[in-house]
Design an enzyme around this catalytic site. Structure first.
Site, PDB file in Angstrom:
ATOM      1  N   SER A 154       5.923   8.371   0.867  1.00 31.71           N
ATOM      2  CA  SER A 154       4.556   8.870   1.027  1.00 31.71           C
ATOM      3  C   SER A 154       4.303   9.205   2.495  1.00 31.71           C
ATOM      4  O   SER A 154       4.850   8.545   3.388  1.00 31.71           O
ATOM      5  CB  SER A 154       3.553   7.804   0.582  1.00 31.71           C
ATOM      6  N   TYR A 167       1.359  -0.558   1.725  1.00 33.21           N
ATOM      7  CA  TYR A 167       1.888   0.654   1.085  1.00 33.21           C
ATOM      8  C   TYR A 167       2.731   1.469   2.075  1.00 33.21           C
ATOM      9  O   TYR A 167       3.858   1.879   1.782  1.00 33.21           O
ATOM     10  CB  TYR A 167       0.689   1.463   0.581  1.00 33.21           C
ATOM     11  N   LYS A 171       6.683   2.251   1.925  1.00 31.35           N
ATOM     12  CA  LYS A 171       7.140   3.637   1.768  1.00 31.35           C
ATOM     13  C   LYS A 171       8.086   4.061   2.886  1.00 31.35           C
ATOM     14  O   LYS A 171       9.039   4.789   2.641  1.00 31.35           O
ATOM     15  CB  LYS A 171       5.931   4.581   1.707  1.00 31.35           C
TER      16      LYS A 171
END
Ligand SMILES: NC(=O)c1ccc[n+]([C@@H]2O[C@H](COP(=O)([O-])OP(=O)(O)OC[C@H]3O[C@@H](n4cnc5c(N)ncnc54)[C@H](O)[C@@H]3O)[C@@H](O)[C@H]2O)c1
Length: 307
Positions: A154, A167, A171
């Site tokens: 991401s 997150y 990622k």
């Protein structure tokens, strides 16, 4: 005679394929001739709960369209359970040629309020989950001297996103994992690449429209479907992508980007060595024009559809 399909004879595992981007990749791979393991534990966005319906529905759709698929309801986040996902490919179709690490959850919290469980749950599904499936597949890839991985990363990790320490770290960790697999396993003809996708799914639908600019970009995001991301993923796991290894791509509707990878930007040298004072007097003015904006986020880098 009809041309052979691009993924004919391939067995592909797609994790988190019951919904969103994973479902689009699974369906396109099947349409291109692959036999697909549709893995999904059917959890809520935060990882809670569980439901076999999403994976089963995608399998039903693939079969209805004349393709071959089987469901897998095991979690990527536990090593033993992830082994069952790869075993499911062996049991149903006798081999495994590609793994798309796509399963993901979201627990956005501003860093100074993030709990240990917010961190662990996200890192366990995405970074550890990617390791788990890849490690089990690696045994088969090594023996058969072929295999391909695609990991869904991401721009939250590659660039930055607010309230996404868990997150973003997971990622960007997946990018390093992908590179490490490529370095270690290219001798066995194994390739590993990353895609930073964009799509309007329940994951992005959860992002609040805090201000008019974000609201406008959310409207743009609604035009971007999970299906926009599938062609690149299917290409990367096909033999047509033979020479493509250790790369990081991004997709944004009909655009495909090749993303940069970290390399030295500039350097400064002193024959007499450094002191903290010399860093302030000499290093800082020499290098500062190359500094990145320390709080830049995805929306500062991509001119449209960044939330
Ligand atoms: N949608 C976007 O714009 C966007 C942007 C950047 C990255 N991504 C990444 O792309 C991937 C797909 O995202 P999406 O938007 O389609 O999300 P989604 O929530 O629609 O789908 C994710 C799926 O993963 C499944 N899942 C969660 N935990 C699992 C586990 N432990 N084992 C197996 N399955 C599990 C969920 O049940 C869900 O069906 C994710 O890795 C996400 O982080 C998405």
């Amino acid at each position: 005679m009809a041309e052979p399909k691009m993924m004919e004879g391939k067995v592909v595992v797609v994790t988190g394929a019951g919904r969103g981007i994973g479902a689009a990749i699974a369906k396109l791979a099947a349409q291109k001739g692959a036999k697909v393991i549709v893995n999904d534990i059917g959890v809520g966005l935060d990882g809670a709960g569980g439901d076999q319906t999403p994976a089963q529905e995608v399998v039903n759709e693939i079969k209805k369209a004349g393709g071959e698929a089987a469901p897998s309801y095991d979690s990527v986040s536990d090593f033993t359970s992830a082994g069952k996902i790869i075993q499911c490919a062996m049991d149903n179709f006798g081999r495994v040629d590609a793994v798309v690490n796509n399963a993901g959850i979201l627990r956005d919290v501003i860093f100074h309020k993030m709990s240990e469980s917010d961190w662990d749950s996200v890192v366990n599904v995405m970074l550890k989950g990617a390791f788990n499936t890849a490690r089990h597949a690696a045994d088969h890839f090594r023996k058969q001297e072929s295999g391909a991985f695609v990991h869904m990363t991401s721009t939250s990790g590659l660039i930055g996103g607010m309230g996404q320490a868990n997150y973003g770290a997971a990622k960007l960790g997946m990018v390093a994992l992908s590179k490490a697999i490529a370095v270690d396993m290219s001798r066995f003809n194994v390739r590993s690449n990353c895609i930073a996708p964009v799509a309007w799914t329940r994951m992005t639908a959860s992002i609040p429209a805090k201000d008019p600019a974000t609201a406008a970009r959310i409207e743009q995001r609604k035009q971007v479907t999970p299906e926009h991301n599938a062609p690149l993923a299917v290409y990367l796991i096909s033999d047509a992508a033979k020479g493509v290894n250790a790369q990081v791509f991004a997709t944004r509707k009909n655009e495909i980007f090749l993303m940069s990878q970290s390399r030295p930007l500039r350097s400064v040298h002193r024959a007499d060595g450094w002191t903290p004072e010399r860093c302030a007097e000499h290093m800082y003015p020499a290098l500062k024009t190359g500094f990145y904006n320390p709080v830049e986020r995805t929306a500062d880098v991509f001119s449209w559809d960044s939330i």
